[in-house]
Enzyme design. Structure first.
Site, PDB file in Angstrom:
ATOM      1  N   VAL A  61      12.980 117.218  38.118  1.00  0.00           N
ATOM      2  CA  VAL A  61      12.294 116.673  39.300  1.00  0.00           C
ATOM      3  C   VAL A  61      13.036 116.937  40.601  1.00  0.00           C
ATOM      4  O   VAL A  61      12.499 116.665  41.676  1.00  0.00           O
ATOM      5  CB  VAL A  61      12.058 115.148  39.156  1.00  0.00           C
ATOM      6  CG1 VAL A  61      11.107 114.852  38.019  1.00  0.00           C
ATOM      7  CG2 VAL A  61      13.374 114.405  38.994  1.00  0.00           C
ATOM      8  N   TYR A  62      14.251 117.439  40.530  1.00  0.00           N
ATOM      9  CA  TYR A  62      14.980 117.743  41.750  1.00  0.00           C
ATOM     10  C   TYR A  62      14.334 118.928  42.450  1.00  0.00           C
ATOM     11  O   TYR A  62      14.366 120.057  41.946  1.00  0.00           O
ATOM     12  CB  TYR A  62      16.447 118.056  41.473  1.00  0.00           C
ATOM     13  CG  TYR A  62      17.296 116.901  40.987  1.00  0.00           C
ATOM     14  CD1 TYR A  62      16.782 115.606  40.884  1.00  0.00           C
ATOM     15  CD2 TYR A  62      18.625 117.090  40.633  1.00  0.00           C
ATOM     16  CE1 TYR A  62      17.566 114.555  40.437  1.00  0.00           C
ATOM     17  CE2 TYR A  62      19.414 116.045  40.191  1.00  0.00           C
ATOM     18  CZ  TYR A  62      18.879 114.782  40.086  1.00  0.00           C
ATOM     19  OH  TYR A  62      19.665 113.735  39.643  1.00  0.00           O
TER      20      TYR A  62
END
Length: 353
Positions: A61-62
């Protein structure tokens, strides 16, 4: 650089790890963290490796996967010199298969991470959060499969509660699946909730702590002072609502002591805050972030020395808070405390040099 065992596993990790949330810079949260591209990341990796920092942490998700892509480019050609940890489970889209820890989701998440990272194995794969909709037995069987296939070498979790982690360890023991070696947790001088349940659990069950946001979501950088406004360029203006809350008086009380210790030791406020964490039981590695070379070099100065017991005690006192039930009797009443001595008083294991 010091190296420490990761919990009860055979994996040795550096006392400081590099968090790559600043790589990529996509989206409102991560754009505020940093926008490091592959060339800049390669230079930061050079500096880290020169200092003996060999573990780099990321997540799918970064920056919508861009963090893993940039990290993969930065370590290309020297994969055998680094440890890569990454995470999955949080939503990456709106589809029914875009979140959680189901078998298809985990398999797809690992395969996607391997592709973005440009590698054929992940040293440490962690669940970013507990998924209450998927049976623990399914999760652990899937991770066991991924380990047996050689795609993952060690497994861990992040942001689990005590009962969630203990249930997972019990199921792993019951079926002979690999136990979680690591728990990536929030822990700082202005956020010591980890000590109530998760730290004793880590000691008892051999789960090492990887600490995220060790500077209290950017509050212990040395730029925030009692009676002064938040610096205009602080990322807290845009990201404070995403992170753990901190009471102002607690923050200022801790910063006052950090300032005093900085004068005594000749170290910076962040170095002292990081060094305090490195002396806490179960802590295997503290994850540092950096948007530029200067920040990285400063954070690397947190190792190679140690606060005295008296200096640590002053920080303990400044950062102490009243414990919630059922912990407060053990904190405040001698009879309870005799039965359960505080685990933070225990000496941490000696590091590997």
């Amino acid at each position: 650089m010091e190296y420490r065992q990761l919990g009860a596993s055979g994996l040795r990790v550096p006392a400081l790890s590099f968090g790559t949330g600043t790589f990529g810079g996509r989206g409102p949260l991560f754009e505020g963290w940093g926008t490091t591209d592959a060339d800049e990341a390669r230079r930061l990796v050079d500096i880290a490796l020169d200092a003996g920092l060999t573990m780099f942490d990321s997540a799918d998700v970064y920056s919508d996967g861009a963090s893993e892509e940039v990290l993969g480019e930065a370590v290309k050609g020297r994969r055998d010199q680094v440890l890569i940890s990454t995470k999955a489970a949080l939503p990456t889209g709106d589809g029914p298969g875009d979140w959680g820890s189901s078998r298809p989701r985990l398999i797809r998440a690992v395969e996607g991470a391997l592709r973005r990272l440009g590698t054929d194995y992940i040293d440490l794969f962690q669940l970013h959060a507990y998924d209450a909709t998927t049976p623990v037995e399914e999760v652990l069987a899937t991770l066991d499969q991924l380990v047996r296939e050689g795609k993952v070498r060690y497994t861990g979790v992040s942001n689990f509660s005590g009962w969630q982690l203990m249930k997972s360890l019990a199921v792993a023991d019951r079926y002979g699946h690999p136990r979680y070696a690591a728990h990536q947790v929030y822990y700082s001088l202005v956020g010591r909730d980890y000590e109530y349940d998760l730290l004793p659990l880590g000691l008892e069950e051999g789960v090492g702590a990887l600490v995220w946001s060790p500077l209290g979501w950017g509050r212990l950088t040395g730029r925030i002072r009692r009676g002064s406004p938040l610096p205009a360029d602080s990322r807290l203006h845009t990201t404070a609502s995403f992170g753990p809350p901190v009471e102002e008086e607690l923050l200022y009380r801790v910063v006052d002591v950090l300032d005093t210790l900085a004068e005594e030791t000749g170290r910076t406020v962040p170095q002292i805050a990081l060094n305090w964490l490195l002396q806490r039981p179960t802590v295997a590695s503290v994850i540092i972030g950096a948007r530029n070379e200067e920040q990285l070099r400063q954070n690397l100065g947190a190792v190679g020395w140690a606060l005295t017991a008296e200096q640590s005690a002053r920080l303990d006192a400044a950062s102490a808070r009243h414990a919630p039930y059922p912990h407060f009797p053990y904190q405040r009443q001698e009879g309870f405390a005799r039965l359960n001595p505080s685990p933070v008083d225990l000496t941490p294991p000696a590091p590997f040099e």
